[in-house]
Design a protein around this motif. Structure first.
Motif, mmCIF file in Angstrom:
data_model
loop_
_atom_site.group_PDB
_atom_site.id
_atom_site.type_symbol
_atom_site.label_atom_id
_atom_site.label_comp_id
_atom_site.label_asym_id
_atom_site.label_seq_id
_atom_site.Cartn_x
_atom_site.Cartn_y
_atom_site.Cartn_z
ATOM 1 N N TYR A 1 0.736 -1.017 -0.010
ATOM 2 C CA TYR A 1 -0.103 -0.072 -0.021
ATOM 3 C C TYR A 1 0.785 1.149 0.113
ATOM 4 N N ASP A 2 2.102 1.070 0.062
ATOM 5 C CA ASP A 2 2.838 2.518 0.051
ATOM 6 C C ASP A 2 3.434 2.421 -1.421
ATOM 7 N N THR A 3 2.419 2.861 -2.129
ATOM 8 C CA THR A 3 2.648 3.043 -3.599
ATOM 9 C C THR A 3 3.498 4.140 -3.843
ATOM 10 N N GLN A 4 3.911 5.237 -3.171
ATOM 11 C CA GLN A 4 4.747 6.105 -3.251
ATOM 12 C C GLN A 4 6.200 5.676 -2.869
ATOM 13 N N LYS A 5 6.299 4.759 -2.437
ATOM 14 C CA LYS A 5 7.674 4.127 -1.489
ATOM 15 C C LYS A 5 8.222 5.232 -1.033
ATOM 16 N N ALA A 6 7.404 5.731 -0.057
ATOM 17 C CA ALA A 6 8.033 6.748 1.001
ATOM 18 C C ALA A 6 8.702 5.997 1.994
ATOM 19 N N SER A 7 8.551 4.802 2.270
ATOM 20 C CA SER A 7 9.226 4.151 3.259
ATOM 21 C C SER A 7 10.730 3.782 2.669
ATOM 22 N N THR A 8 11.739 4.160 3.282
ATOM 23 C CA THR A 8 13.106 3.948 2.493
ATOM 24 C C THR A 8 13.950 3.023 3.377
ATOM 25 N N ALA A 9 13.670 3.031 4.683
ATOM 26 C CA ALA A 9 14.665 2.360 5.474
ATOM 27 C C ALA A 9 13.854 1.460 6.788
ATOM 28 N N TYR A 10 14.473 0.535 7.213
ATOM 29 C CA TYR A 10 13.991 0.074 8.446
ATOM 30 C C TYR A 10 15.046 0.021 9.439
ATOM 31 N N THR A 11 14.663 0.258 10.585
ATOM 32 C CA THR A 11 15.475 -0.051 12.009
ATOM 33 C C THR A 11 15.256 -1.188 12.757
ATOM 34 N N LEU A 12 16.063 -2.207 13.060
ATOM 35 C CA LEU A 12 15.652 -3.159 13.816
ATOM 36 C C LEU A 12 16.519 -2.820 15.147
ATOM 37 N N THR A 13 15.522 -2.917 16.193
ATOM 38 C CA THR A 13 16.120 -2.490 17.544
ATOM 39 C C THR A 13 15.337 -3.163 18.555
ATOM 40 N N GLY A 14 15.787 -2.612 19.779
ATOM 41 C CA GLY A 14 15.065 -3.064 21.039
ATOM 42 C C GLY A 14 15.905 -3.082 22.231
ATOM 43 N N GLY A 15 15.631 -3.807 23.239
ATOM 44 C CA GLY A 15 16.654 -3.611 24.397
ATOM 45 C C GLY A 15 17.838 -4.516 24.345
ATOM 46 N N ALA A 16 19.068 -4.250 25.231
ATOM 47 C CA ALA A 16 20.258 -4.827 25.027
ATOM 48 C C ALA A 16 19.717 -6.396 25.507
ATOM 49 N N ILE A 17 20.695 -7.213 24.976
ATOM 50 C CA ILE A 17 20.663 -8.552 25.456
ATOM 51 C C ILE A 17 21.863 -9.074 25.805
ATOM 52 N N THR A 18 21.934 -9.524 27.282
ATOM 53 C CA THR A 18 23.159 -9.767 27.868
ATOM 54 C C THR A 18 23.222 -11.552 28.063
ATOM 55 N N SER A 19 22.269 -12.034 27.857
ATOM 56 C CA SER A 19 22.118 -13.494 27.733
ATOM 57 C C SER A 19 21.517 -14.263 26.256
ATOM 58 N N LYS A 20 20.361 -14.314 26.297
ATOM 59 C CA LYS A 20 19.718 -14.911 25.067
ATOM 60 C C LYS A 20 18.221 -14.630 25.132
ATOM 61 N N VAL A 21 17.570 -14.232 24.053
ATOM 62 C CA VAL A 21 16.227 -14.248 23.749
ATOM 63 C C VAL A 21 15.811 -15.219 22.662
ATOM 64 N N ALA A 22 14.720 -16.278 22.916
ATOM 65 C CA ALA A 22 14.503 -17.125 22.113
ATOM 66 C C ALA A 22 15.642 -17.915 21.552
ATOM 67 N N GLY A 23 16.604 -18.398 22.394
ATOM 68 C CA GLY A 23 17.542 -19.210 22.291
ATOM 69 C C GLY A 23 18.583 -18.520 21.621
ATOM 70 N N ARG A 24 18.525 -17.290 21.011
ATOM 71 C CA ARG A 24 19.558 -16.460 20.351
ATOM 72 C C ARG A 24 20.460 -15.347 21.255
ATOM 73 N N ASP A 25 21.707 -15.102 20.595
ATOM 74 C CA ASP A 25 22.435 -14.066 21.518
ATOM 75 C C ASP A 25 21.854 -12.791 20.611
ATOM 76 N N GLU A 26 22.702 -11.738 21.139
ATOM 77 C CA GLU A 26 22.281 -10.343 20.490
ATOM 78 C C GLU A 26 22.220 -10.347 18.999
ATOM 79 N N ALA A 27 23.428 -10.751 18.452
ATOM 80 C CA ALA A 27 23.687 -10.454 16.813
ATOM 81 C C ALA A 27 22.715 -11.532 16.317
ATOM 82 N N ASP A 28 22.629 -12.845 16.678
ATOM 83 C CA ASP A 28 21.603 -13.601 15.981
ATOM 84 C C ASP A 28 20.304 -13.308 16.064
ATOM 85 N N PHE A 29 19.963 -12.707 17.335
ATOM 86 C CA PHE A 29 18.459 -12.471 17.612
ATOM 87 C C PHE A 29 18.138 -11.279 16.478
#
Length: 628
Positions: free
Chosen positions: A390-418
């Protein structure tokens, strides 16, 4: 307009321009005595063609904004050919005269008064009708007068402010000393090289803005309404909790606002909304339903709000809203994917002292709002499919993946893999559609390489605050698990993976001056921040910053409800640009166009304060743009 007589000045054409505004018909007892109530002006001067492209475009923006406020922000901008095919004339005001006629007929004391006939004025008023979409406008998007609230007049305390009350500061000019207006105008005068738009934007970001009832979105349902509501995409960015904000929280303010025009002649400025009911800035509708920004009771700018994007009106197959899973900010430029809504730096001994990510999650859960802690990758992909469709004008140009810091694991993954496995899935499903960015801790080089291998193009290992003592006090978890010196070393190492241009660490501008530990003078704080800028920029790395919002549930926010002095933020913009110039750097990629009137980055003014004629800021370093 007609050509005048005489040669005129060099390069100018002598003209006479007349303008008449009819206010009503004056109907006397005799037809011979009928007249017109009006206001008219006649101007003699020399008209000249505007040939400078920037000034020409600015002239077209002003004309458009005068005819239909807010339209310039919502419609497609002129391309290079269109202004070239348009002539803009500037008229020097050499000589002018005005004439006004008001009141009733003046035959009440003549012989016709005895005739017993009606006499008086028939007022002439004009009003816009309801917008009618064109036959080829299907499905019809919302009418883009987002600056028109359409819900009745504003309150009396703000209606009194009309354009023209405040002027550009002049030495010795009249000013309400001690007011916020006086502070802002003083800084604009002292720092003329900082765009005036950036001064207001920084003040709004550090101190927030209040919303009159007439200016709220009424968007309790995230997929309904005409105005794009605030999504609370990671932090609260408010000066009160949801219960404290009351109606402003229930009826939702807009995600962002756009400022234009007014007595300061502001160019288009996108500002992230940070709600503060006690702010001297207030957004309200006037008697015609037009939204404006008021400072100290005086209207200083037109306000545009983002229309509800079509993709927000569609839900995922499980009923979740697109706004909950993949909200967009920066006027639709950036998709903000907070895929982990809490931080594993937890509690007073680990949480960053200015950050309310954990509280923001708790308050939304307490309010019964959908606020997913860990987002499923398939839900993210489905939301992105809806946006892409529905973004027919292609206004969305980038996405950012982010959230809190991971010091152990989330869903079995460390921060880089998560965080990386989301990027991998996005790049496989939508190859090359968006610029992929990740905001994460400063990780060891091998982990950073995994981000790159997963398809991430830009890496944001935020350094938060430069001063050693303040980093230790404000970021106790990061100091404990990594340490400041190692954090900085990892940032430099990451440039070998992504290329220096694509490593863009963030810092929180203003916490340098937070009591009780921060610097006590602006000079000291700026010197420290500039030292950090020079350290990274000397290695080709361009940091960026978020203007600190003192959220009241954080230790620093509780102790510093007013935030940092506005002068610090203005001098930082000056120092930031100067340091970039010193090292020959340009605006970083992934943040849209630079320059006042063009920037879309909404949580600080660093992009607004950079030159608009810089090279394309979207250019990625070769190390990141090459295929993994």
């Amino acid at each position: 307009m007609r050509a005048g007589r005489g040669p005129g000045t060099a390069g100018g054409l002598p003209v006479c321009v007349t303008v008449t505004h009819v206010d009503g018909l004056v109907l006397a007892r005799s037809v011979f005595e009928h007249g017109v109530n009006h206001r008219s002006a006649m101007i003699h001067g020399d008209a000249r063609k505007v040939t400078d492209p920037g000034k020409k475009l600015e002239g077209l923006r002003r004309l458009t904004g005068h005819a239909t406020p807010g339209q310039w922000s919502c419609a497609r901008r002129p391309n290079r050919r269109e202004p070239a095919a348009t002539t803009v004339l500037a008229l020097s005001l050499e000589e002018a005269s005005v004439k006004i006629r008001t009141g009733a007929p003046d035959d009440g004391d003549g012989p016709d008064a005895a005739l017993g006939l009606w006499a008086g004025v028939r007022p002439l008023t004009g009003a816009w009708g309801a917008p009618v979409p064109g036959p080829d406008c299907r499905p019809a998007p919302p009418y883009p007068t987002a600056s028109r609230a359409g819900r009745g007049p504003g309150t009396a305390d703000v209606r009194a402010g009309a354009y023209g009350v405040i002027r550009t500061p002049e030495p010795g000019g009249e000013r309400r000393m001690g007011s916020r207006t006086a502070l802002v105008e003083d800084l604009m005068q002292r720092f003329p090289h900082v765009p005036r738009e950036a001064v207001f934007k920084e003040d709004l970001l550090r101190g927030g803005v209040a919303f009159d009832k007439s200016a709220l979105s009424d968007t309790a349902n995230e997929a309904a309404g005409d105005v794009k509501p605030k999504s609370y995409f990671i932090f609260s960015f408010d000066h009160g909790t949801l219960p404290e904000l009351g109606e402003a929280a229930l009826r939702r303010p807009p995600e962002e606002i756009i400022l234009t025009g007014g007595p300061y002649d502001l160019r288009r400025t996108v500002v992230s909304v940070r709600v503060n009911p006690t702010s001297p800035y207030r957004v309200a509708a006037d008697e015609e339903g037009l939204l404006g920004l008021y400072l100290d009771g005086t209207r200083i700018a037109d306000v545009g709000v983002p229309p509800m994007p079509e993709y927000y009106r569609h839900t995922l197959s499980n009923g979740k809203s697109v706004m909950e899973v993949a909200p967009t900010i920066q006027w639709g430029y950036l998709i903000y994917l907070t895929v982990f809504r809490v931080c594993q730096y937890f509690g007073a001994k680990e949480e960053c002292q200015y950050c309310d990510i954990n509280h923001n999650w708790r308050q939304h859960k307490a309010a019964g709002r959908p606020y997913t802690g860990v987002k499923d990758v398939e839900e993210v992909l489905e939301a992105l499919e809806i946006i892409d469709r529905y973004d027919t004008q292609k206004a969305s140009t980038a996405y950012t993946l982010t959230g809190g810091a991971i010091t152990s694991k989330v869903a079995g993954r460390d921060e880089a893999d998560f965080y990386g496995h989301y990027a991998k899935a996005i790049e496989e499903r939508f190859p090359g559609r968006w610029i992929g960015k990740v905001v994460a801790q400063a990780l060891p080089k091998a982990d950073v390489q995994r981000f790159k291998d997963y398809g991430v193009q830009i890496y944001h290992p935020n350094f938060e605050v430069w001063d050693r003592r303040l980093f230790e006090l404000y970021c106790p978890g990061k100091e404990r698990y990594v340490g400041r010196d190692e954090w900085h070393r990892r940032i430099l190492d990451s440039a070998e993976v992504f290329g220096a241009r694509n490593v863009i660490p963030n810092f929180v501008a203003g916490v340098e001056m937070a009591e009780p530990f921060g610097f006590t003078t602006v000079d000291e704080a700026i010197a420290s921040t500039t030292e950090g800028l020079r350290f990274f920029m000397s290695h080709g790395i361009t940091p960026r910053f978020t203007t600190w919002c003192p959220e009241p549930t954080t230790p620093l926010g509780k102790a510093n409800p007013q935030g940092a002095p506005l002068e610090y933020h203005i001098r930082l913009l000056e120092a930031y640009r100067q340091t970039m110039d010193d090292f020959g750097l340009s605006s970083p990629p992934g943040y849209g166009p630079p320059g006042p009137g063009r920037a879309v980055f909404s949580v600080s003014s660093f992009m607004d304060s950079l030159p608009a004629d810089e090279p394309d800021g979207e250019r990625l370093d070769g190390a990141a743009s090459a295929a993994s």
